[in-house]
Write a protein that holds these residues in place. Structure first.
Motif, short mmCIF file in Angstrom:
data_model
loop_
_atom_site.label_atom_id
_atom_site.label_comp_id
_atom_site.label_asym_id
_atom_site.label_seq_id
_atom_site.Cartn_x
_atom_site.Cartn_y
_atom_site.Cartn_z
N ALA A 163 5.28 75.61 34.00
CA ALA A 163 5.31 76.96 34.57
C ALA A 163 4.96 76.92 36.06
CB ALA A 163 4.34 77.86 33.83
N LEU A 164 4.05 76.03 36.41
CA LEU A 164 3.64 75.89 37.81
C LEU A 164 4.82 75.44 38.67
CD1 LEU A 164 1.09 76.13 39.58
CD2 LEU A 164 0.62 73.72 39.08
N LYS A 165 5.52 74.43 38.23
CA LYS A 165 6.67 73.93 39.01
C LYS A 165 7.81 74.94 39.03
CE LYS A 165 5.75 68.99 38.52
NZ LYS A 165 6.26 67.66 38.10
N LYS A 166 7.98 75.66 37.93
CA LYS A 166 9.02 76.70 37.90
C LYS A 166 8.72 77.80 38.90
CE LYS A 166 11.42 79.83 34.71
NZ LYS A 166 11.49 80.33 33.31
N ALA A 167 7.44 78.17 39.02
CA ALA A 167 7.04 79.22 39.96
C ALA A 167 7.26 78.79 41.40
CB ALA A 167 5.58 79.58 39.74
N MET A 168 7.25 77.46 41.66
CA MET A 168 7.40 76.95 43.01
C MET A 168 8.86 76.78 43.43
SD MET A 168 4.32 74.14 43.24
CE MET A 168 2.61 74.60 43.00
N LYS A 169 9.78 77.02 42.54
CA LYS A 169 11.20 76.87 42.87
C LYS A 169 11.59 77.85 43.98
CE LYS A 169 15.85 76.78 40.89
NZ LYS A 169 16.69 77.01 39.68
N ASP A 170 12.24 77.35 45.02
CA ASP A 170 12.71 78.14 46.17
C ASP A 170 11.57 78.71 47.01
OD1 ASP A 170 15.41 77.77 45.42
OD2 ASP A 170 15.31 79.47 44.04
N ILE A 171 10.37 78.16 46.85
CA ILE A 171 9.21 78.58 47.64
C ILE A 171 9.05 77.64 48.84
CG2 ILE A 171 6.68 78.73 47.64
CD1 ILE A 171 8.01 81.09 46.23
N ASN A 172 8.71 78.20 50.00
CA ASN A 172 8.48 77.39 51.20
C ASN A 172 7.03 76.97 51.37
OD1 ASN A 172 10.66 79.79 52.24
ND2 ASN A 172 11.27 77.66 52.53
N ILE A 173 6.11 77.90 51.06
CA ILE A 173 4.68 77.62 51.26
C ILE A 173 3.90 78.04 50.02
CG2 ILE A 173 2.63 78.11 52.65
CD1 ILE A 173 4.51 78.91 54.94
N VAL A 174 3.14 77.10 49.48
CA VAL A 174 2.20 77.41 48.40
C VAL A 174 0.83 77.66 49.02
CG1 VAL A 174 0.98 76.51 46.37
CG2 VAL A 174 3.45 76.09 46.65
N VAL A 175 0.30 78.85 48.76
CA VAL A 175 -1.05 79.20 49.24
C VAL A 175 -1.95 79.22 48.01
CG1 VAL A 175 -2.45 80.93 50.40
CG2 VAL A 175 -0.07 80.61 51.09
N ASN A 176 -2.96 78.35 48.01
CA ASN A 176 -3.79 78.19 46.82
C ASN A 176 -5.20 78.73 47.07
OD1 ASN A 176 -4.99 77.44 44.43
ND2 ASN A 176 -5.06 75.26 44.93
N THR A 177 -5.52 79.85 46.43
CA THR A 177 -6.89 80.37 46.45
C THR A 177 -7.42 80.48 45.02
OG1 THR A 177 -6.08 82.65 46.53
CG2 THR A 177 -6.63 81.62 48.62
N CYS A 178 -6.96 79.59 44.19
CA CYS A 178 -7.33 79.59 42.77
C CYS A 178 -8.52 78.66 42.56
CB CYS A 178 -6.13 79.14 41.93
SG CYS A 178 -6.47 79.02 40.17
N GLY A 179 -9.65 79.24 42.33
CA GLY A 179 -10.85 78.44 42.11
C GLY A 179 -11.27 78.46 40.65
N PRO A 180 -12.22 77.58 40.29
CA PRO A 180 -12.88 76.64 41.18
C PRO A 180 -11.98 75.44 41.50
CG PRO A 180 -13.74 76.41 38.97
CD PRO A 180 -12.82 77.59 38.94
N TYR A 181 -12.09 74.97 42.72
CA TYR A 181 -11.18 73.92 43.19
C TYR A 181 -11.42 72.58 42.51
CZ TYR A 181 -9.14 76.89 46.74
OH TYR A 181 -8.46 77.90 47.36
N PHE A 182 -12.63 72.34 42.04
CA PHE A 182 -12.85 71.06 41.38
C PHE A 182 -12.04 70.95 40.09
CE2 PHE A 182 -16.47 73.78 40.10
CZ PHE A 182 -16.36 73.75 38.72
N LYS A 183 -11.51 72.08 39.62
CA LYS A 183 -10.62 72.06 38.46
C LYS A 183 -9.15 72.05 38.85
CE LYS A 183 -13.60 74.55 35.16
NZ LYS A 183 -13.70 75.76 34.30
N PHE A 184 -8.79 72.85 39.86
CA PHE A 184 -7.38 73.17 40.07
C PHE A 184 -6.74 72.66 41.35
CE2 PHE A 184 -9.02 76.94 37.55
CZ PHE A 184 -8.51 76.50 36.35
N ALA A 185 -7.53 72.20 42.32
CA ALA A 185 -6.96 71.89 43.64
C ALA A 185 -5.93 70.76 43.59
CB ALA A 185 -8.07 71.56 44.62
N ALA A 186 -6.33 69.60 43.11
CA ALA A 186 -5.43 68.43 43.15
C ALA A 186 -4.16 68.64 42.31
CB ALA A 186 -6.19 67.18 42.71
#
Length: 399
Positions: free
Chosen positions: A62-85
């Motif tokens: 679902a994550l990769k599907k949401a990024m289709k045709d996107i130029n910039i991903v802005v990530n403010t989804c925390g906590p980052y120790f779970k989701f950043a990488a």
């Protein structure tokens, strides 16, 4: 330009999106959150460029599907120790440029290790472009540039100045508070005496800041400590610090000791901090020229062969009482989200075009201009003239 704003309706992301919606270089913004109702409700308050979608970032497809045709991903989804990488890896594989406000040192190390992969894909990923990290890195970079040779870098901020907005206070598990608990318990990584070390957080470090009386900082786990040695190989020390009044740190240490002893869970510590924050009142501080800065970057080394130091800070005392009062009203959301919005603007306008995974001090962002741009955007939010906060940045030197 099309943006996917993951967590864009959260207590940090919403400030960035309110500013980004007005950028002429942005054609579309998709607010993505696991809580579809929250995403749609927030998107409805913005302009016609903005839409919403439900997204569970734990679902890789679902994550990769949401990024289709996107130029910039802005990530403010925390906590980052779970989701950043994982989110950054998905952005790289999807061919999207990336930017976030990651304030955890562990995933920062993991993301820096994706540098070669990002370069190979032609992706520019700027990590940690908020307040701290972000503005603090760029302040420290300015301080470093005052010296001929640098051996020590401190970044720091006033923990008394932190205030959460109503949206954050209503969250049952606040990511910002969870971040704080993670970085004040166990051990954190710093760079000391030329090597990385794991140390107990909240230890005192004396800061001999030029133009001020010496003050105590307290070790706080953060990305700045681990990223500066990557770009400045002659460094001997790189540490992130927090300061505040004595009572605050006694309370912090008691709660963190209970967590370390296993007598209080991290979740309960978060709830306790949130309760204390909600009941707390803004403390009146006496004006004192020697009071530590609200936010700063400090560098020590050599100037003309002589030991020297420089400090660059954001001050809450500009000499204009009306503006000083407005500065006190700046919350964590604004001071974190608006630098992110300025970074989005730079990416969208191709002012950031260096590829790889880059911390703010990597050299791809001109620090003084960026800080002034941030202050101008904050001035707009506060309803002040554009240059109202320009005097809030101060550079002091030991020579």
């Amino acid at each position: 330009m099309k943006i996917l704003a993951i967590g864009g309706c959260g207590s940090m992301g919403r400030y960035a999106m309110r500013a980004a919606q007005n950028l002429s270089s942005i054609d579309k913004i998709v607010i993505a959150d696991i809580d579809k109702e929250s995403a749609e409700s927030f998107a409805a308050t913005l302009n016609q460029k903005v839409s919403a979608m439900q997204l569970d970032v734990n679902d890789g497809n679902a994550l990769k599907k949401a990024m289709k045709d996107i130029n910039i991903v802005v990530n403010t989804c925390g906590p980052y120790f779970k989701f950043a990488a994982p989110i950054l890896k998905a952005a790289i594989s999807s061919g999207c440029n990336y930017i976030d406000i990651c304030d955890d040192w562990e995933p920062t190390i993991d993301m820096m290790q994706l540098d070669a992969e990002a370069k190979s894909a032609g992706i520019s990923a700027t990590i940690g472009l908020g307040a701290s990290p972000g503005l603090t890195n760029l302040m420290a970079l300015l301080a470093i540039r005052e010296l001929d040779e640098v051996t020590t870098v401190y970044t720091g901020w006033d923990i008394d100045g932190i205030s959460l907005d109503e949206n954050a206070m209503q969250q049952s598990e606040n990511a910002a508070m969870m971040h704080g608990v993670e970085q004040m318990t166990g051990q954190v990584k710093i760079f000391k005496d030329g090597i990385f070390k794991m140390v107990k957080p909240l230890q005192k470090v004396i800061v001999d800041y030029p133009g001020l009386a010496m003050f105590n900082g307290n070790i706080f786990g953060h990305p700045e400590a681990v990223t500066f040695p990557y770009y400045f190989p002659k460094l001997k020390n790189s540490i992130n610090l927090a300061h505040g009044n004595y009572a605050d740190f006694i309370t912090l240490k008691i709660i963190m000791n209970l967590v370390n002893l296993g007598l209080l869970s991290k979740i309960k510590a978060v709830n306790l901090f949130t309760f204390i924050e909600s009941k707390g009142s803004v403390q009146t501080k006496q004006k004192n020229i020697d009071r530590p800065p609200v936010m700063y970057g400090f560098a020590h080394g050599l100037k003309n062969g002589i030991p020297a130091s420089a400090g660059v800070c954001m001050t809450s005392e500009t000499g204009n009482s009306d503006i000083d009062e407005q500065i006190k009203n700046i919350g964590m959301g604004e001071i974190t989200g608006i630098p992110l919005a300025c970074g989005i603007k730079m990416l969208a306008e191709n002012c950031i075009n260096q590829t790889g995974v880059l911390a703010p001090e990597a050299g791809h962002i001109e620090p003084y201009k960026f800080i002034i741009d941030v202050f101008e955007e904050i001035s707009k939010v506060l309803g002040l003239p554009n240059d109202s906060l320009n005097d809030s940045i101060q550079i002091t030197r030991s020579w």
